[in-house]
Write an enzyme that holds these catalytic residues in place. Structure first.
Site, PDB file in Angstrom:
ATOM      1  N   GLY A 130       0.806  -1.220   0.000  1.00  0.00           N
ATOM      2  CA  GLY A 130       0.000   0.000   0.000  1.00  0.00           C
ATOM      3  C   GLY A 130       0.834   1.262   0.000  1.00  0.00           C
ATOM      4  N   GLY A 131       2.076   1.159  -0.463  1.00  0.00           N
ATOM      5  CA  GLY A 131       2.910   2.350  -0.590  1.00  0.00           C
ATOM      6  C   GLY A 131       3.278   3.001   0.729  1.00  0.00           C
ATOM      7  N   SER A 208       4.756  -5.344  -2.904  1.00  0.00           N
ATOM      8  CA  SER A 208       4.854  -3.891  -3.103  1.00  0.00           C
ATOM      9  C   SER A 208       5.604  -3.257  -1.934  1.00  0.00           C
ATOM     10  CB  SER A 208       3.453  -3.292  -3.293  1.00  0.00           C
ATOM     11  OG  SER A 208       3.521  -1.971  -3.758  1.00  0.00           O
TER      12      SER A 208
END
Length: 563
Positions: A130-131, A208
């Site tokens: 989720g960055g 991610s």
């Protein structure tokens, strides 16, 4: 046998089953007792879920912007009200279950140890993506994985401003979100045996920003010996977005937006923290969105410049999570050497195909070619910077600007944001430990969102791999035979790695008797191509990597942080 007698027997069996289940659903750990619940997989296999266990004190008041602290003990049996809790997100409005009190861990297990029943299963420790700005453990359910006889652990960790603020000094050296994850790993070492897990067989997984987190744990001295293997899907600490640039400036800009009298000349970093502790959560969210915007497409520019809040190189001190630059550490072999499964999707930045501003933004890059440079390539003179930027652009098309070619624009961002740093980490690691690299090119019916085909670009965008490993947002309905096969293959290989640190320890018909080769030579670097079939290929993206490496070697300036 009469009907009444049959009913009585069935009733007694149900009562006995419920009593046994009730006993099994209470587990004693180091801080007290916790109550679980029964869940089932899509294949109707029952497993136990213990959600919302506090692994740290709530990071409130004076504990805001501090490293996490071990939790207090509790009396009685904890039936948590934080089962779906999420940490504060980079979104405009407070969502249900969103809270600053969010340091909870979730354990899913197929078996609970009992007297006379020893259980010692491998453990997969999941760090969501989720960055570093959004996401929660609840978004990626364990239902598929629970068919494979493992204990699955999810960790909630502080995000964006609350998790990654750094003043670049000892008042707030940064990385508190990563330190949350680390304390969760230590919690696993103390407690996972109570849930049937083996603390000596923990593999950390992330996608991610979760993958970048796993990469950071490989570099973190205090994470050493907390796990024996690592899985990184589509992310690395070598990505530009994974490391902050000028975090102190960000901190003062944040404060100045709320109180225009605050600046670096009249406010110390200690006073800055005291000010930040007075802010309510909605003010923090509002200011974060004003500074950094929200939404996946809005992350686009940050992929080059670095997220506002992410990892930070800390000043040297005993409790530093990360005190050295990532690239330099991997280059010198200064990292925790464990087997690693790592890879990418075929076109990570394909989501940009739905961005109406892609051509316009790419035109800005073409007119200002210095924007093609990563942070390490800082050659000072603007004319030279533009020249070097053009060299990078010419890797993709030496004859025309990229804004005229949508597929090449997307490929540039796929490579720069995800593929190049992830592949480089795999290459540097392979000199010291077993590394298995993959490319996911299979595009099925369970895509997260419809993304149009772009001729000349790959089909599998960022985060699509999650659909084959996790029940995303509780969705478990898979109908396509191709999707089912790919899911079974990926689940088998990923869980094999958790169990054996090898994704293909023996031939299996499901896997087409494929042996996934580890990287032993960069001259003929093997990788697994996951498509309708499985195939070991060689020299992934070699031309792009070789040409970029020549530019990097000549122009990059130490300390070498990203790639």
């Amino acid at each position: 046998m009469g009907k009444n007698m049959l009913r009585t027997i069935l009733f007694m069996l149900l009562v006995i089953k419920s009593l046994v289940a009730g006993d099994d659903l209470i587990v004693k750990i180091s801080n007290g007792k916790v109550k679980g619940e029964l869940m089932t997989t899509p294949n109707n296999k029952t497993f136990y879920a213990f959600r919302g266990i506090p692994y740290a004190k709530p990071p409130l008041g004076e504990l805001r912007f501090q490293p996490p602290q071990k939790p207090d003990n509790w009396e009685g049996v904890l039936d948590s009200d934080a089962k779906d809790r999420m940490c504060i997100q980079l979104t405009s409005n407070l969502q249900p279950n969103e809270s600053e009190d969010c340091l909870y861990i979730h354990v899913y297990t197929p078996q609970i140890p009992k007297e006379g029943r020893n259980v010692s299963l491998p453990v997969m420790y999941v760090i969501h993506g989720g960055g570093f700005e959004t996401g929660s453990p609840s978004e990626i359910g364990p239902q598929y994985l629970m068919d494979y006889d493992m204990v699955i652990v999810y960790v909630g960790y502080r995000l964006c401003f609350l998790g990654f603020l750094s003043t670049e000094d000892l008042n707030c050296p940064g990385n508190n979100g990563l330190k949350d994850q680390q304390l969760g790993l230590k919690w696993v070492q103390r407690n996972i045996q109570s849930f049937g897990g083996d603390p000596k067989r923990v593999t950390i997984y992330g996608e991610s920003a979760g993958a970048a987190s796993v990469s950071f744990h490989l570099l973190a001295p205090n994470s050493k010996n907390l796990f024996i293997g690592a899985i990184q899907d589509s992310g690395s600490s070598l990505a530009n977005w994974a490391i902050q640039t000028k975090p102190t400036k960000i901190a003062y800009d944040f404060a100045n937006r709320i109180n225009s009298t605050i600046n670096e000349n009249n406010t110390s970093t200690l006073e800055l923290l005291k000010f930040f502790r007075t802010l309510d959560v909605q003010q923090i969210k509002k200011t974060s969105v004003e500074l950094f915007k929200e939404g996946f497409i809005e992350s686009y520019n940050k992929l080059i410049l670095g997220f506002g809040f992410s990892g930070a190189v800390e000043p040297e001190h005993d409790n530093a999570f990360l005190a050295k630059s990532p690239y330099q550490s991997f280059l010198s072999g200064d990292f925790y050497k464990v087997p690693t499964l790592i890879g990418v999707n075929s076109e990570e930045s394909l989501f940009l195909a739905v961005d109406p501003n892609l051509e316009k933004r790419m035109m800005y890059f073409d007119n200002n070619t210095e924007w093609y440079l990563s942070r390490n390539i800082d050659v000072g003179n603007l004319t030279t910077r533009k020249l070097v930027g053009k060299k990078i652009r010419d890797i993709y098309d030496p004859s025309a600007p990229l804004h005229q070619n949508e597929a090449l624009s997307i490929k540039y961002f796929s490579d720069t944001s995800f593929i190049r740093p992830t592949l480089k980490q795999a290459q540097l690691q392979s000199y010291h430990t077993d590394v298995y690299f993959y490319e996911l090119a299979y595009y099925g019916d369970i895509a997260i969102a419809p993304i149009p085909d772009v001729p000349g670009a790959g089909k599998v965008s960022h985060a699509q791999d999650l659909m084959y490993l996790f029940a995303r947002f509780g969705v478990t309905n898979v109908t396509s035979e191709g999707d089912k096969t790919t899911m079974k293959r990926m689940l088998t290989m990923w869980t094999n790695f958790v169990k054996y640190q090898n994704p293909t320890p023996k031939p299996l018909q499901l896997l087409q008797n494929t042996t996934w080769s580890k990287i032993e030579s960069l001259g003929m670097m093997p990788y697994l191509l996951i498509n309708d079939t499985l195939k070991v290929e060689h020299n992934y993206k070699k031309k792009m990597m070789d040409e970029y490496q020549q530019i990097f070697d000549y122009y990059a300036q130490p300390p070498l942080t990203t790639y």
